[in-house]
Design an enzyme around this catalytic site. Structure first.
Site, PDB file in Angstrom:
ATOM      1  N   HIS A  12      35.530  36.476  41.187  1.00 51.75           N
ATOM      2  CA  HIS A  12      35.664  35.022  41.038  1.00 51.75           C
ATOM      3  C   HIS A  12      36.807  34.536  41.929  1.00 51.75           C
ATOM      4  O   HIS A  12      37.809  35.220  42.086  1.00 51.75           O
ATOM      5  CB  HIS A  12      35.971  34.661  39.571  1.00 51.75           C
ATOM      6  CG  HIS A  12      35.681  33.234  39.275  1.00 51.75           C
ATOM      7  ND1 HIS A  12      36.583  32.231  39.530  1.00 51.75           N
ATOM      8  CD2 HIS A  12      34.572  32.626  38.794  1.00 51.75           C
ATOM      9  CE1 HIS A  12      36.061  31.067  39.196  1.00 51.75           C
ATOM     10  NE2 HIS A  12      34.839  31.272  38.738  1.00 51.75           N
ATOM     11  N   ASP A  69      28.324  34.604  35.021  1.00 45.73           N
ATOM     12  CA  ASP A  69      26.907  34.902  35.283  1.00 45.73           C
ATOM     13  C   ASP A  69      26.498  36.312  34.892  1.00 45.73           C
ATOM     14  O   ASP A  69      25.310  36.646  34.942  1.00 45.73           O
ATOM     15  CB  ASP A  69      26.621  34.694  36.777  1.00 45.73           C
ATOM     16  CG  ASP A  69      26.722  33.212  37.151  1.00 45.73           C
ATOM     17  OD1 ASP A  69      27.404  32.888  38.146  1.00 45.73           O
ATOM     18  OD2 ASP A  69      26.140  32.390  36.423  1.00 45.73           O
TER      19      ASP A  69
HETATM   20  C1  SDX Z   1      30.176  31.077  39.855  1.00 46.56           C
HETATM   21  O1  SDX Z   1      34.139  28.710  41.603  1.00 46.56           O
HETATM   22  C2  SDX Z   1      33.673  28.689  40.364  1.00 46.56           C
HETATM   23  O2  SDX Z   1      34.318  28.255  39.431  1.00 46.56           O
HETATM   24  C3  SDX Z   1      32.224  29.207  40.257  1.00 46.56           C
HETATM   25  C4  SDX Z   1      31.691  29.349  38.835  1.00 46.56           C
HETATM   26  C5  SDX Z   1      31.545  28.010  38.137  1.00 46.56           C
HETATM   27  O3  SDX Z   1      31.556  27.983  36.909  1.00 46.56           O
HETATM   28  O4  SDX Z   1      31.275  27.003  38.881  1.00 46.56           O
HETATM   29  O5  SDX Z   1      32.544  30.180  38.077  1.00 46.56           O
HETATM   30  C6  SDX Z   1      30.302  29.977  38.858  1.00 46.56           C
HETATM   31  O6  SDX Z   1      29.765  30.802  40.957  1.00 46.56           O
HETATM   32  C7  SDX Z   1      30.612  32.467  39.479  1.00 46.56           C
HETATM   33  C8  SDX Z   1      30.482  33.473  40.668  1.00 46.56           C
HETATM   34  C9  SDX Z   1      29.030  33.955  40.733  1.00 46.56           C
HETATM   35  N1  SDX Z   1      28.814  34.740  41.953  1.00 46.56           N
HETATM   36  C10 SDX Z   1      28.647  36.083  41.911  1.00 46.56           C
HETATM   37  O7  SDX Z   1      28.721  36.743  40.875  1.00 46.56           O
HETATM   38  C11 SDX Z   1      28.322  36.707  43.253  1.00 46.56           C
HETATM   39  C12 SDX Z   1      29.159  37.972  43.456  1.00 46.56           C
HETATM   40  N2  SDX Z   1      30.575  37.594  43.596  1.00 46.56           N
HETATM   41  C13 SDX Z   1      31.068  37.355  44.905  1.00 46.56           C
HETATM   42  O8  SDX Z   1      30.215  37.048  45.919  1.00 46.56           O
HETATM   43  C14 SDX Z   1      32.493  36.815  44.979  1.00 46.56           C
HETATM   44  O9  SDX Z   1      33.252  37.492  44.050  1.00 46.56           O
HETATM   45  C15 SDX Z   1      32.692  35.330  44.786  1.00 46.56           C
HETATM   46  C16 SDX Z   1      31.825  34.534  45.715  1.00 46.56           C
HETATM   47  C17 SDX Z   1      32.418  34.945  43.379  1.00 46.56           C
HETATM   48  C18 SDX Z   1      34.164  35.030  45.085  1.00 46.56           C
HETATM   49  O10 SDX Z   1      34.366  35.336  46.403  1.00 46.56           O
HETATM   50  P1  SDX Z   1      35.794  35.109  47.099  1.00 46.56           P
HETATM   51  O11 SDX Z   1      36.768  34.498  46.161  1.00 46.56           O
HETATM   52  O12 SDX Z   1      35.546  34.454  48.397  1.00 46.56           O
HETATM   53  O13 SDX Z   1      36.301  36.568  47.272  1.00 46.56           O
HETATM   54  P2  SDX Z   1      36.092  37.395  48.583  1.00 46.56           P
HETATM   55  O14 SDX Z   1      34.663  37.278  49.021  1.00 46.56           O
HETATM   56  O15 SDX Z   1      37.163  37.030  49.528  1.00 46.56           O
HETATM   57  O16 SDX Z   1      36.307  38.869  48.023  1.00 46.56           O
HETATM   58  C19 SDX Z   1      37.580  39.486  48.037  1.00 46.56           C
HETATM   59  C20 SDX Z   1      37.275  40.980  48.191  1.00 46.56           C
HETATM   60  C21 SDX Z   1      36.419  41.267  49.430  1.00 46.56           C
HETATM   61  O17 SDX Z   1      36.682  42.595  49.824  1.00 46.56           O
HETATM   62  P3  SDX Z   1      37.742  42.838  51.049  1.00 46.56           P
HETATM   63  O18 SDX Z   1      37.210  42.060  52.226  1.00 46.56           O
HETATM   64  O19 SDX Z   1      39.080  42.322  50.534  1.00 46.56           O
HETATM   65  O20 SDX Z   1      37.711  44.333  51.251  1.00 46.56           O
HETATM   66  O21 SDX Z   1      36.483  41.423  47.076  1.00 46.56           O
HETATM   67  C22 SDX Z   1      35.196  41.849  47.528  1.00 46.56           C
HETATM   68  C23 SDX Z   1      35.003  41.244  48.900  1.00 46.56           C
HETATM   69  O22 SDX Z   1      34.123  42.048  49.681  1.00 46.56           O
HETATM   70  N3  SDX Z   1      34.232  41.341  46.559  1.00 46.56           N
HETATM   71  C24 SDX Z   1      33.205  42.047  46.086  1.00 46.56           C
HETATM   72  C25 SDX Z   1      32.599  41.209  45.135  1.00 46.56           C
HETATM   73  N4  SDX Z   1      33.253  40.040  45.073  1.00 46.56           N
HETATM   74  C26 SDX Z   1      34.263  40.122  45.959  1.00 46.56           C
HETATM   75  N5  SDX Z   1      32.763  43.281  46.381  1.00 46.56           N
HETATM   76  C27 SDX Z   1      31.660  43.677  45.686  1.00 46.56           C
HETATM   77  N6  SDX Z   1      31.016  42.960  44.750  1.00 46.56           N
HETATM   78  C28 SDX Z   1      31.462  41.713  44.455  1.00 46.56           C
HETATM   79  N7  SDX Z   1      30.840  40.968  43.532  1.00 46.56           N
END
Ligand code: SDX
Length: 433
Positions: free
Chosen positions: A312, A369
């Site tokens: 998140h 989710d």
């Molecule tokens: C919602 O914003 C809100 O409030 C949203 C929400 C709401 O109520 O409106 O809460 C609803 O959208 C919840 C999120 C649902 N999405 C998912 O579950 C999809 C999977 N999660 C990710 O795609 C991700 O965690 C996000 C999009 C939710 C957040 O992404 P960020 O904040 O941009 O984090 P990032 O992509 O910069 O990740 C930081 C690190 C990265 O690795 P490095 O580059 O540092 O090595 O964490 C890794 C990412 O690759 N990472 C994950 C991951 N989420 C982040 N690696 C594997 N699996 C994951 N789910």
């Protein structure tokens, strides 16, 4: 703590104001930066460090896992939340800023009840969609189409009375439109609203009743829906809410702004994740429960796969909603007599991830989710309708944020950029290329 920040650029020092919110969050106000520095701006892809607005609606504390609507914590246990509130009451709180008194709540409910039907011609539009149309695409289209049936809603400056009527209409009609999108997909005749039922019961009956059978709503299902809608109702400046705000900032109508928000929520990185989680859990189940394979895929930078329902932008400890939904899952499935193997797979995946350095070091925890789809499925909601359920929940939050942006006369949203393309170059004739 200081209420100014100093920026030193090209040997010059600039003083920038620091503002502090009611929960002591602080932000450097850069609204004068460009004029102060003669054109220098900031850049922050994804706005990870940039506040777009000041808002009094919802407060999140990502470190402490706090979520409050207008100051009221939803971090209660799931039972307290259901006993203490209903989705329509939370919707009123978010939109109008205070919990309604008896008279306000009664007129709010009757106003919404009187607007649950949609124009009969919506059916003609619905019939134009092929049965394989994803319900989120149908929903976004039909919400935008409401502007054709309610042209007075097009002018957000028309009057407070008109805006309040547009608000009541969309809250009342969204369940009808959502249920009709589902009926279109399964080739069943649509159900009209039954105004003897409450908000959640009415939606469930429109979703599942058929002309051939009598139908009564299971209170376990309507109760679970009430809780889930409350938990999804707002979440400050998330992707879809920011979309609603920026579309509304051009003075586009409420319905156009909500339609855009639905499209933003649809993405699998946002609200579409609840559908992607179930598809992922089903994939793990069909591969014999090989959780490790999926965790390794999620950690592999060369693999685009992410652990859906994990991580998140704000919550770096735990998502209080996920905690509540996880607790509720047991009770709802037990009351419905559903034994869904993917619930155990989800728990196993969470347990393994929370022991894995990759997830722990990146503070990746289950989000809203991760478990919600398991409850939706137990309620009989099909997977492709999961993000529609998120839409139903988030609707009052979008409305509240749009209304706040309009009432604060916020300027049209128009970010700057840093250009990295070609410098000026002369046109080349065809023969010279
Ligand atoms: C919602 O914003 C809100 O409030 C949203 C929400 C709401 O109520 O409106 O809460 C609803 O959208 C919840 C999120 C649902 N999405 C998912 O579950 C999809 C999977 N999660 C990710 O795609 C991700 O965690 C996000 C999009 C939710 C957040 O992404 P960020 O904040 O941009 O984090 P990032 O992509 O910069 O990740 C930081 C690190 C990265 O690795 P490095 O580059 O540092 O090595 O964490 C890794 C990412 O690759 N990472 C994950 C991951 N989420 C982040 N690696 C594997 N699996 C994951 N789910």
């Amino acid at each position: 703590m200081s209420n100014t920040a100093q920026l030193i650029l090209d040997g010059k020092t600039y003083e920038l104001p620091v503002i502090e919110g009611t929960e002591h969050e602080r932000a450097i106000d850069i609204s004068k930066l460009r004029s102060l520095t003669g054109g220098v701006t900031t850049i922050d892809p994804g706005y990870k460090n940039t506040g777009a607005t000041k808002s009094a609606i919802t407060f999140l504390d990502g470190e402490k896992g706090i979520l409050r609507y207008r100051g009221y914590s939803i971090g209660y246990s799931i039972e307290e939340l259901a006993e203490r509130s209903t989705f329509l009451e939370v919707a009123y709180l978010l939109i109008y800023g205070e919990l309604p008194n008896e008279e306000q709540f009664s007129s709010w409910k009757s106003e919404i009840t009187m607007h649950t039907m949609v124009h009969e011609e919506i059916k003609n539009i619905l019939d134009g969609f092929p049965s394989n149309a994803h319900p989120m695409g149908v929903l976004s289209s039909l919400v935008s189409a409401l502007t054709a049936f309610y042209p007075k809603s097009l002018d957000p400056n028309r009057s407070i009375k008109q805006v309040d009527l547009s608000i009541a209409r969309i809250i009342a009609k969204m369940p009808t439109i959502a249920a009709w999108a589902f009926k279109n997909e399964i080739g069943h005749p649509v159900n009209y609203p039954d105004n003897t039922l409450d908000y959640c019961e009415n939606f469930i009956k429109m979703m599942f009743a058929t002309p051939a059978e009598t139908y009564s709503v299971d209170p376990v299902v309507s109760d679970a829906l009430n809780k889930l809608l409350i938990l999804h109702a707002d979440h400050e400046q998330n992707c879809s809410t920011s979309t609603v705000r920026i579309v509304g900032s051009s003075q586009a109508s409420l319905y156009s702004s909500i339609s855009a928000g639905i499209s933003a929520l649809w993405g699998p990185l946002h609200g579409g994740a609840n559908q992607a989680v179930i598809e992922m859990l089903e994939g793990i189940k069909s591969s014999g429960g090989d959780t490790k394979k999926y965790l390794d895929k999620a950690k592999d930078k060369n693999d685009p796969f992410r652990l859906m329902g994990f991580g998140h932008r704000v919550y770096k400890n735990f998502d209080p909603r996920a905690t509540i939904i996880k607790k509720a899952a047991d009770g709802v499935l037990a009351k419905l007599g559903v034994n869904d193997p993917v619930l155990d797979i989800a728990r196993g995946l969470e347990e393994a991830a929370l022991k894995d350095e990759y997830f722990v070091s990146r503070k990746l925890y289950p989000n809203v989710d991760f478990y919600s789809g398991i409850i939706y499925r137990a309620m009989g909601i099909p997977t492709e309708m999961f993000t529609v359920m998120f839409t139903l929940g988030r609707l009052p939050g979008w409305i509240a944020q749009w209304k706040e942006m309009r009432e604060n006369n916020e300027p049209i949203g128009r970010p700057r950029q840093v250009y990295t393309g070609h410098n000026s170059r002369p046109y080349m004739e065809l023969g010279e290329r």
